[in-house]
Design a protein around this motif. Structure first.
Motif, PDB file in Angstrom:
ATOM      1  N   ALA A  63      13.115  -3.494   2.239  1.00 18.82           N
ATOM      2  CA  ALA A  63      12.760  -3.838   2.824  1.00 18.82           C
ATOM      3  C   ALA A  63      12.017  -5.592   2.435  1.00 18.82           C
ATOM      4  O   ALA A  63      11.396  -4.511   1.362  1.00 18.82           O
ATOM      5  N   CYS A  64      12.288  -6.212   2.993  1.00 18.28           N
ATOM      6  CA  CYS A  64      11.799  -7.837   2.060  1.00 18.28           C
ATOM      7  C   CYS A  64       9.610  -7.131   2.715  1.00 18.28           C
ATOM      8  O   CYS A  64       8.720  -8.064   1.741  1.00 18.28           O
ATOM      9  N   ARG A 107       6.691  -7.378   0.197  1.00 18.26           N
ATOM     10  CA  ARG A 107       5.817  -8.347   0.489  1.00 18.26           C
ATOM     11  C   ARG A 107       4.228  -7.911   0.974  1.00 18.26           C
ATOM     12  O   ARG A 107       3.011  -8.080   0.201  1.00 18.26           O
ATOM     13  N   PHE A 108       4.343  -6.819   1.846  1.00 15.11           N
ATOM     14  CA  PHE A 108       3.349  -5.482   1.662  1.00 15.11           C
ATOM     15  C   PHE A 108       2.402  -5.023   0.127  1.00 15.11           C
ATOM     16  O   PHE A 108       1.568  -5.145   0.442  1.00 15.11           O
ATOM     17  N   ASN A 150      -4.270   3.578  -0.051  1.00 16.06           N
ATOM     18  CA  ASN A 150      -4.094   4.364   1.589  1.00 16.06           C
ATOM     19  C   ASN A 150      -2.737   2.960   1.860  1.00 16.06           C
ATOM     20  O   ASN A 150      -1.507   3.794   2.167  1.00 16.06           O
ATOM     21  N   PHE A 151      -3.198   2.436   1.445  1.00 17.18           N
ATOM     22  CA  PHE A 151      -1.907   1.875   3.109  1.00 17.18           C
ATOM     23  C   PHE A 151      -0.970   1.342   1.849  1.00 17.18           C
ATOM     24  O   PHE A 151       0.435   0.802   3.151  1.00 17.18           O
ATOM     25  N   PHE A 152      -0.583   1.668   0.753  1.00 17.22           N
ATOM     26  CA  PHE A 152       0.195   1.189   0.009  1.00 17.22           C
ATOM     27  C   PHE A 152       1.371   2.413   0.230  1.00 17.22           C
ATOM     28  O   PHE A 152       2.253   2.174   0.264  1.00 17.22           O
ATOM     29  N   PHE A 153       0.823   3.641  -0.138  1.00 15.03           N
ATOM     30  CA  PHE A 153       1.538   4.879   0.547  1.00 15.03           C
ATOM     31  C   PHE A 153       2.392   4.368   1.798  1.00 15.03           C
ATOM     32  O   PHE A 153       3.359   5.297   1.951  1.00 15.03           O
ATOM     33  N   LEU A 154       1.999   4.047   3.152  1.00 16.11           N
ATOM     34  CA  LEU A 154       1.930   4.097   4.569  1.00 16.11           C
ATOM     35  C   LEU A 154       3.831   2.953   4.055  1.00 16.11           C
ATOM     36  O   LEU A 154       4.424   3.381   5.111  1.00 16.11           O
ATOM     37  N   THR A 155       3.627   2.175   3.181  1.00 13.96           N
ATOM     38  CA  THR A 155       4.719   1.560   3.045  1.00 13.96           C
ATOM     39  C   THR A 155       5.699   2.050   2.659  1.00 13.96           C
ATOM     40  O   THR A 155       7.331   1.605   2.251  1.00 13.96           O
ATOM     41  N   TYR A 156       5.815   3.805   2.038  1.00 18.09           N
ATOM     42  CA  TYR A 156       7.160   4.652   1.670  1.00 18.09           C
ATOM     43  C   TYR A 156       7.417   5.081   2.762  1.00 18.09           C
ATOM     44  O   TYR A 156       8.406   5.519   2.953  1.00 18.09           O
ATOM     45  N   ILE A 157       7.540   5.008   4.147  1.00 17.16           N
ATOM     46  CA  ILE A 157       7.591   6.137   5.294  1.00 17.16           C
ATOM     47  C   ILE A 157       8.215   5.181   5.328  1.00 17.16           C
ATOM     48  O   ILE A 157       9.777   6.761   5.629  1.00 17.16           O
ATOM     49  N   LYS A 158       9.266   4.692   5.463  1.00 16.13           N
ATOM     50  CA  LYS A 158      10.296   4.084   5.761  1.00 16.13           C
ATOM     51  C   LYS A 158      12.196   5.076   4.468  1.00 16.13           C
ATOM     52  O   LYS A 158      12.439   5.223   5.208  1.00 16.13           O
ATOM     53  N   ALA A 187      -2.217  -6.856  -4.867  1.00 20.14           N
ATOM     54  CA  ALA A 187      -2.860  -8.119  -5.528  1.00 20.14           C
ATOM     55  C   ALA A 187      -4.428  -8.043  -5.030  1.00 20.14           C
ATOM     56  O   ALA A 187      -5.518  -7.943  -5.978  1.00 20.14           O
ATOM     57  N   LEU A 188      -4.717  -7.418  -3.886  1.00 21.60           N
ATOM     58  CA  LEU A 188      -6.346  -6.736  -3.214  1.00 21.60           C
ATOM     59  C   LEU A 188      -6.619  -5.790  -4.634  1.00 21.60           C
ATOM     60  O   LEU A 188      -7.685  -5.951  -4.764  1.00 21.60           O
ATOM     61  N   SER A 189      -5.666  -4.873  -5.312  1.00 18.98           N
ATOM     62  CA  SER A 189      -6.254  -4.163  -6.029  1.00 18.98           C
ATOM     63  C   SER A 189      -6.573  -4.696  -6.168  1.00 18.98           C
ATOM     64  O   SER A 189      -7.541  -4.259  -6.853  1.00 18.98           O
ATOM     65  N   VAL A 190      -6.288  -5.404  -7.474  1.00 21.16           N
ATOM     66  CA  VAL A 190      -6.177  -5.923  -8.984  1.00 21.16           C
ATOM     67  C   VAL A 190      -7.940  -6.987  -8.304  1.00 21.16           C
ATOM     68  O   VAL A 190      -8.512  -6.548  -9.989  1.00 21.16           O
ATOM     69  N   ILE A 191      -7.359  -7.326  -7.094  1.00 19.30           N
ATOM     70  CA  ILE A 191      -8.824  -8.429  -7.878  1.00 19.30           C
ATOM     71  C   ILE A 191     -10.080  -7.869  -7.053  1.00 19.30           C
ATOM     72  O   ILE A 191     -11.404  -8.129  -7.672  1.00 19.30           O
TER      73      ILE A 191
END
Length: 248
Positions: A153-154, A158-159, A215-223, A165-169
């Motif tokens: 999903a788009c 995007r998330f 942690n929030f990145f893995f949340l995007t795996y739920i769907k 990007a936040l992690s790299v920065i």
């Protein structure tokens, strides 16, 4: 059926809840025991002294295992999808899994080698966890971009780009400020007014940002994890040994 029981959705949900609990519980115990100051300590500082050290080590080790399971499930999902529609290179998928596995190894090193005991080993584990973890996020974001028309999903894509990007920065000033803090204060005595304290706070803030980005990145795996299940198949080998015994 509850939403977290659909497919293999329980895997990323359990990983995120357990990992966040590991950080929060060890932090609360360390602060109540006055082993760390409540103002943004390093994550590993909240697992340096007993009793929080025991809880931190146990929970982080299990988080690393759960993370590896989720990453492998994601790898197999992408492998299956790529067989239907070749959108990514299999080497890219494999490289992401290897980076994620190395990041999990770094987490285990951090959990089992405290900085007050073996700081060099601890720091190597931390670098491995954060650098390889960030690389995993970047590679998965690129994979999501390549497969956005076929599966992802788009909004999730995007998330993922935003979190990677936040992690790299945040990883870059985290490492730089940590080196400056250690150079200014090798004793690791992080108190307001001490040498290198401002570097320590900056590095610690970035460290927490990177950790929760994971942690929030893995949340995007739920769907996505709601769209498939994992079956374990047991295949018996030929009964050659049994035949040899019967002959005897």
């Amino acid at each position: 059926m509850w939403w977290f029981m659909i497919g293999t959705c329980c895997l990323p949900v359990t990983l995120v809840i357990w990992s966040c609990a590991a950080f929060v519980i060890s932090f609360i115990i360390a602060v109540l025991a006055r082993h760390v100051l409540p103002l943004v300590p390093f994550i590993s500082d909240t697992g340096t002294f007993p009793p929080e050290r025991c809880i931190f080590g146990l929970m982080i080790n299990l988080s690393a295992f759960l993370g590896l399971v989720v990453m492998y499930a994601r790898y197999k999902l992408l492998q299956t999808l790529n067989e239907r529609k070749a959108a990514i290179s299999p080497k890219l998928n494999c490289a992401a899994l290897v980076c994620g596995a190395l990041g999990c190894l770094g987490m285990c090193i951090v959990a089992n080698f405290q900085e007050t005991a073996l700081r060099i080993v601890h720091d190597i584990g931390a670098l491995l966890a954060f650098i390889m973890g960030t690389t995993y996020l970047v590679l998965q974001s690129w994979i999501s971009f390549r497969m956005r028309l076929y599966h992802h999903a788009c909004l999730a894509y995007r998330f993922r780009v935003m979190l990677s990007a936040l992690s790299v920065i945040a990883t870059i000033p985290m490492i730089v400020c940590y080196v400056l803090a250690i150079h200014s204060n090798p004793t690791l005595d992080w108190k307001p007014g001490a040498k290198g304290y401002s570097y320590q706070v900056t590095s610690a803030v970035c460290e927490w940002l990177v950790a929760f980005s994971f942690n929030f990145f893995f949340l995007t795996y739920i769907k996505e994890f709601q769209t498939f299940t994992i079956n374990v198949q047991i295949v018996l080998l030929q009964d050659s040994h049994d035949e040899s015994y019967n002959r005897l």
